[in-house]
Design an enzyme around this catalytic site. Structure first.
Site, PDB file in Angstrom:
ATOM      1  N   THR A   1      37.418  26.813  73.532  1.00 14.92           N
ATOM      2  CA  THR A   1      36.021  26.541  73.264  1.00 14.92           C
ATOM      3  C   THR A   1      35.231  28.212  73.290  1.00 14.92           C
ATOM      4  O   THR A   1      34.412  28.287  72.127  1.00 14.92           O
ATOM      5  CB  THR A   1      35.194  26.026  74.598  1.00 14.92           C
ATOM      6  OG1 THR A   1      36.388  24.886  74.951  1.00 14.92           O
ATOM      7  CG2 THR A   1      33.740  25.328  74.253  1.00 14.92           C
TER       8      THR A   1
ATOM      9  N   THR B   1      30.602  21.525  74.136  1.00 12.47           N
ATOM     10  CA  THR B   1      30.622  20.443  75.179  1.00 12.47           C
ATOM     11  C   THR B   1      32.342  19.770  75.199  1.00 12.47           C
ATOM     12  O   THR B   1      33.214  20.271  74.234  1.00 12.47           O
ATOM     13  CB  THR B   1      29.817  19.161  74.922  1.00 12.47           C
ATOM     14  OG1 THR B   1      30.118  18.217  75.780  1.00 12.47           O
ATOM     15  CG2 THR B   1      30.287  18.541  73.515  1.00 12.47           C
ATOM     16  N   HIS B   2      32.648  19.487  76.317  1.00 12.45           N
ATOM     17  CA  HIS B   2      33.814  18.900  76.813  1.00 12.45           C
ATOM     18  C   HIS B   2      33.588  17.506  76.753  1.00 12.45           C
ATOM     19  O   HIS B   2      34.502  16.605  77.130  1.00 12.45           O
ATOM     20  CB  HIS B   2      34.373  19.547  77.927  1.00 12.45           C
ATOM     21  CG  HIS B   2      34.873  20.815  78.045  1.00 12.45           C
ATOM     22  ND1 HIS B   2      35.291  21.559  77.059  1.00 12.45           N
ATOM     23  CD2 HIS B   2      34.638  21.845  78.873  1.00 12.45           C
ATOM     24  CE1 HIS B   2      35.788  22.690  77.199  1.00 12.45           C
ATOM     25  NE2 HIS B   2      35.204  23.102  78.354  1.00 12.45           N
TER      26      HIS B   2
ATOM     27  N   ARG C   1      44.316  21.481  70.982  1.00  7.79           N
ATOM     28  CA  ARG C   1      45.374  22.687  71.578  1.00  7.79           C
ATOM     29  C   ARG C   1      46.640  21.662  71.939  1.00  7.79           C
ATOM     30  O   ARG C   1      46.172  20.578  72.598  1.00  7.79           O
ATOM     31  CB  ARG C   1      44.923  23.549  72.792  1.00  7.79           C
ATOM     32  CG  ARG C   1      45.914  24.603  73.024  1.00  7.79           C
ATOM     33  CD  ARG C   1      45.491  25.199  74.204  1.00  7.79           C
ATOM     34  NE  ARG C   1      46.179  26.558  74.478  1.00  7.79           N
ATOM     35  CZ  ARG C   1      46.161  27.448  75.399  1.00  7.79           C
ATOM     36  NH1 ARG C   1      44.923  27.229  76.355  1.00  7.79           N
ATOM     37  NH2 ARG C   1      46.769  28.534  75.646  1.00  7.79           N
TER      38      ARG C   1
ATOM     39  N   SER D   1      47.329  25.833  81.335  1.00  6.59           N
ATOM     40  CA  SER D   1      45.897  26.733  81.432  1.00  6.59           C
ATOM     41  C   SER D   1      45.034  26.065  82.366  1.00  6.59           C
ATOM     42  O   SER D   1      44.566  26.767  83.234  1.00  6.59           O
ATOM     43  CB  SER D   1      45.315  26.890  80.037  1.00  6.59           C
ATOM     44  OG  SER D   1      44.178  27.353  80.041  1.00  6.59           O
TER      45      SER D   1
END
Length: 330
Positions: free
Chosen positions: A89, A135-136, A158, A166
């Site tokens: 992001t 945004t997520h 990803r 991660s």
């Protein structure tokens, strides 16, 4: 396959009891490999951490905030970046910022200053145009007006093995806060299955919902990118973004943006140039934790052979019927 994880987990001790509701919303409890309980608040079939709601959501009322986000009024030049957590992001936000300015210069702000999760209605309306919102939140929670008016949307994906690693390090770096994780990666992997790839708001649902949306709306201006492609050939992918944004660009600008947005340079800029208030608010030692490695294939250092085989089997099941193609190594 080697693994960096040989440490033993700390003792769990007695588990606290959690209420079945949080502000009137149902709560589900998931467990890591050591049996640690992790509660999630369920909103519209999506899991949210109570800690994130308390510390990050304006006013601490997730239902009201989601309603605010759904009712944002679109502007003609809005761009919305959508990514699952730990999928690039900051990277794509900085690229878009530079391309829209026509200069390979860092924005002194961090991308959280335009992130829908953290902003009140007044703060969103107070952002100067052109807005680069990010945004997520999953597709079903995005601003209705932006979708109805077909504002440009960029979706970065990803591979989930690197997302798992991660995410683990992200929560480990939080120390002892509400969202911290204290176990080993092997123990966390069980939690990742429960939280990140489950039926409620998991990684697989996130990416396949966007895939279906793009197929069902072929005239919608959406650009889907892979983290791994951006890593493999950044200039090619940045050129795709420039064309999608319909901004003027030169080969020199693309090269400069690629260099300034190289992971190590972004990490340095975050430390030296940007006002990273998120780190100050969340990290107990004040050290930045948004940037760790930014590589492809680090999962090989953390997954055991057995874990990798199980993940591969599960991945085939999660992505049944999907045409998305992920690279797990370069």
């Amino acid at each position: 396959m080697t693994t960096k994880e040989n440490e033993s987990s700390s003792e769990c001790g007695g588990h606290p009891s959690y209420p079945k509701e949080f502000n009137g919303l149902p709560v589900e409890i998931d467990y890591d490999g050591a049996g640690r309980p992790f509660p999630s608040v369920i909103v519209d079939d999506q899991k949210f951490s109570p800690g994130i709601i308390n510390h990050m959501i304006p006013g601490g009322n997730i239902v009201e905030h989601l309603e605010t986000i759904r009712n944002i009024i679109a502007r003609d030049d809005d761009v919305l970046i959508c990514t699952y957590p730990k999928s690039g992001t900051h990277w794509i936000w900085e690229i878009v910022s530079m391309l829209r300015k026509g200069k390979a210069e860092y924005d002194p702000r961090i991308k959280e200053t335009t992130m829908l999760e953290f902003l009140t209605k007044e703060q969103i309306e107070g952002l100067e145009s052109p807005r680069i919102l990010n945004t997520h939140f999953p597709l079903r929670m995005l601003p209705k007006d932006l979708l109805d008016k077909k504002r440009k949307l960029i979706h970065v994906m990803r591979n989930p093995k690197d997302v798992a690693v991660s995410t683990y390090h992200h929560f480990k770096a939080m120390g002892t806060g509400d969202n911290a994780y204290l176990g080993t990666f092997s123990e966390y992997l069980s939690l990742f299955y429960a939280l990140e790839v489950g039926e409620k708001g998991g990684w697989n649902k996130y990416v396949t919902d966007f895939e279906k949306f793009a197929k069902d709306n072929p005239d919608y201006p959406i650009l889907s990118l892979y983290f791994e492609d951006m890593k493999q050939d950044p200039k090619r992918e940045i050129t795709k973004v420039a064309k999608f944004l319909d901004v003027p660009y030169t080969a020199e600008l693309i090269t400069a943006v690629a260099e300034r947005c190289d992971f190590e340079n972004l990490k340095k800029a975050n430390q030296e140039i940007k006002d990273d208030f998120i780190t100050r608010k969340v990290a107990p030692d004040g050290k930045q934790f948004m940037y760790r490695k930014g590589t492809v294939g680090d999962w090989k250092n953390w997954f055991t052979v057995a874990q990798n085989e199980l993940f591969d089997e599960s991945f085939e099941r999660w992505m049944s019927g999907s045409e998305l193609k992920f690279k797990f190594v370069l």
